[in-house]
Design an enzyme around this catalytic site. Structure first.
Site, PDB file in Angstrom:
ATOM      1  N   LYS A  48      28.821  40.156  43.871  1.00 45.11           N
ATOM      2  CA  LYS A  48      28.952  40.800  45.180  1.00 45.11           C
ATOM      3  C   LYS A  48      30.198  41.644  45.359  1.00 45.11           C
ATOM      4  CE  LYS A  48      26.313  37.369  47.653  1.00 45.11           C
ATOM      5  NZ  LYS A  48      26.348  36.283  48.617  1.00 45.11           N
ATOM      6  N   GLY A  99      36.203  32.711  35.828  1.00 43.57           N
ATOM      7  CA  GLY A  99      35.486  31.762  34.969  1.00 43.57           C
ATOM      8  C   GLY A  99      34.348  32.395  34.182  1.00 43.57           C
ATOM      9  N   GLY A 136      39.086  31.164  41.519  1.00 44.39           N
ATOM     10  CA  GLY A 136      39.560  31.539  42.856  1.00 44.39           C
ATOM     11  C   GLY A 136      41.040  31.889  42.863  1.00 44.39           C
TER      12      GLY A 136
HETATM   13  P1  AMP Z   1      30.996  36.584  40.639  1.00 38.94           P
HETATM   14  O1  AMP Z   1      31.184  35.111  40.829  1.00 38.94           O
HETATM   15  O2  AMP Z   1      30.959  37.358  41.923  1.00 38.94           O
HETATM   16  O3  AMP Z   1      31.914  37.170  39.615  1.00 38.94           O
HETATM   17  O4  AMP Z   1      29.511  36.745  40.087  1.00 38.94           O
HETATM   18  C1  AMP Z   1      29.111  36.263  38.832  1.00 38.94           C
HETATM   19  C2  AMP Z   1      27.627  36.249  38.825  1.00 38.94           C
HETATM   20  O5  AMP Z   1      27.131  37.548  39.068  1.00 38.94           O
HETATM   21  C3  AMP Z   1      27.045  35.823  37.510  1.00 38.94           C
HETATM   22  O6  AMP Z   1      26.507  34.542  37.645  1.00 38.94           O
HETATM   23  C4  AMP Z   1      25.950  36.861  37.245  1.00 38.94           C
HETATM   24  O7  AMP Z   1      24.715  36.271  36.910  1.00 38.94           O
HETATM   25  C5  AMP Z   1      25.828  37.587  38.558  1.00 38.94           C
HETATM   26  N1  AMP Z   1      25.382  38.972  38.373  1.00 38.94           N
HETATM   27  C6  AMP Z   1      25.888  39.871  37.544  1.00 38.94           C
HETATM   28  N2  AMP Z   1      25.175  41.024  37.578  1.00 38.94           N
HETATM   29  C7  AMP Z   1      24.184  40.833  38.471  1.00 38.94           C
HETATM   30  C8  AMP Z   1      23.118  41.630  38.938  1.00 38.94           C
HETATM   31  N3  AMP Z   1      22.937  42.875  38.489  1.00 38.94           N
HETATM   32  N4  AMP Z   1      22.290  41.120  39.863  1.00 38.94           N
HETATM   33  C9  AMP Z   1      22.473  39.860  40.302  1.00 38.94           C
HETATM   34  N5  AMP Z   1      23.458  39.046  39.911  1.00 38.94           N
HETATM   35  C10 AMP Z   1      24.310  39.522  38.998  1.00 38.94           C
END
Ligand code: AMP
Length: 409
Positions: free
Chosen positions: A211, A364, A387
């Site tokens: 996100k 992570g 975090g």
């Molecule tokens: P974050 O904790 O915000 O760094 O998000 C990590 C997560 O983002 C991972 O578990 C990925 O599976 C997910 N992610 C990465 N690319 C995408 C995408 N294109 N659509 C949905 N989820 C995603």
């Protein structure tokens, strides 16, 4: 290892006592470590990197003749004793890593523990049972913090991954005894603050993950010193949608569209090069066996989701990294947990590892991705926090660092 060739970019950014400022000889030294390691169903440790990360601090304290008291949380026992979350397996592993006897205490506070510690000799090591078996830990209960502080003469924080928490063993103990940063904490701060405040340029930031909302604070904080921003992962599609393009069923945070547009324009106005995926791997669903296609980003059909960057983007990002002197990477380029959508993340991992730059990887997921890609030895610094890493990159002060004794005093 690249690690040894690159000294940390900034020194003395902490302004707090560090372990080397204290005379540890014969002293009882409470070291808050992050031994929150993954265990399998038979309670075998499946990854002991968190234990290894604190070995420089533990070995230094042993060599200086301290009585070394190690305390950590493990899992989420929520104030209740749960044998599944015991630190006993950690004490066992530590015995092997240090090649010396390590005492294990069945509790972390109280007379019984105090008596065991009183009998310790300089250089002895004890691992206390899980701090979170007591409600007072997460509640930052003052009485509990005082009980922990009474076990020791000095407090060392080497638990970077927990330094953003207002817990008794992080912010409570330093109210009672002189408190300093361990080597791991110090290194994390030097690298992460160094990259934010004083990067050697050109400085390229690669941001990914699910996100925009999770990374916006980092983008805003890097704004002043960054030369290029490469966006991948789910967050890319909120930026692309905000520019007026269709992205099929890809992840879009509707409430972040304006923010995404505003930050992109702001970075552009500062002359920052802003890269988004030009192609992507799409599927109807996230299931491993589902049909996938590679399409240009502007041609994602309705009903399909972009789940990884495509090969053209991987090459584009690799090119964009060529002149970098500093690279910061936080967040995967796709759903790398699923094989079909992991290639973009692994390609970027290899490009970062091959770059002639100071390379810093945080978070992570990204840490896991560089290990899975087999290139972790070629990264200058891999942050151990999730975090806590994000908060430092956002320019926020971590409670666990603020609580330590100021250097001047
Ligand atoms: P974050 O904790 O915000 O760094 O998000 C990590 C997560 O983002 C991972 O578990 C990925 O599976 C997910 N992610 C990465 N690319 C995408 C995408 N294109 N659509 C949905 N989820 C995603």
């Amino acid at each position: 290892m690249k690690n040894n060739l690159n000294p940390s970019p900034i020194k003395d950014v902490i302004g707090k006592l560090t372990i080397e400022d204290l005379d540890l000889k014969g002293k009882r030294v409470f070291v808050r470590v992050d031994f929150n390691v993954p265990l399998d169903e038979n309670l075998n440790i499946t990854d002991d990197r968190r234990i290894r990360s604190s070995l420089p601090t533990i070995n230094y304290a042993i060599d200086e003749g301290a009585k070394v008291i190690l305390a950590s949380h493990l899992g989420r026992p929520k104030g209740k004793v749960n044998p599944r979350d015991s630190l006993a397996p950690v004490a066992k592993r530590l015995r092997r890593l240090l090649n010396k006897e390590v005492i294990f205490s069945p509790d972390c506070v109280g007379h019984q523990v105090k008596n065991i510690i009183d009998k310790m000799q300089p250089g002895d090591v004890i691992v206390l049972e899980n701090l979170r078996f007591h409600e007072g830990e997460e509640a930052n209960d003052e009485g509990f913090a005082k009980g922990l502080a009474e076990l020791a003469d000095y407090y060392i924080n080497d638990a970077f991954g927990t330094a953003h928490r207002n817990h008794a063993s992080i912010v409570g103990i330093p109210k009672f005894i002189p408190s300093a940063a361990g080597f791991l904490l110090k290194k994390e701060i030097e690298y992460l603050k160094g990259v934010v405040n004083n990067p050697v340029r050109p400085f390229v930031a690669i941001l990914g993950g699910a996100k925009v909302s999770g990374k916006i604070g980092v983008l805003e904080n890097l704004e002043a010193n960054v030369d290029k921003v490469l966006i991948g992962g789910g967050m890319a599609y909120t930026f692309i949608k905000a520019m007026g393009y269709e992205v099929g069923d890809s992840l879009v945070e509707k409430n972040m569209l304006e923010t995404a547009q505003r930050i992109r324009k702001k970075l552009k106005a500062r002359g920052v090069k802003f890269y988004l995926p030009v192609d992507c791997v799409i599927a109807h669903a996230l299931e491993p066996g589902s049909e996938t296609k590679i399409v240009p980003t502007l041609e994602i059909p309705p009903g399909w989701k972009a789940l990884d960057i495509g090969p053209a983007t991987a090459r584009l990002f690799s090119e964009a990294l060529q002149n970098a002197k500093t690279i910061l990477w936080n967040g995967p380029m796709g759903v790398f947990e699923v094989d079909a959508f992991s290639r973009g993340t692994f390609a970027v991992a290899r490009s970062v590892a091959d770059a002639y730059a100071l390379t810093i990887v945080g978070g992570g997921d990204t840490d896991l991705a560089v290990h899975q890609a087999g290139v972790s030895d070629s990264i200058s610094f891999i942050s151990t926090g999730g975090g806590a890493t994000l908060q430092l990159l956002e320019g926020k002060e971590l409670p666990g660092i603020a609580a330590l004794t100021d250097k001047k005093s």
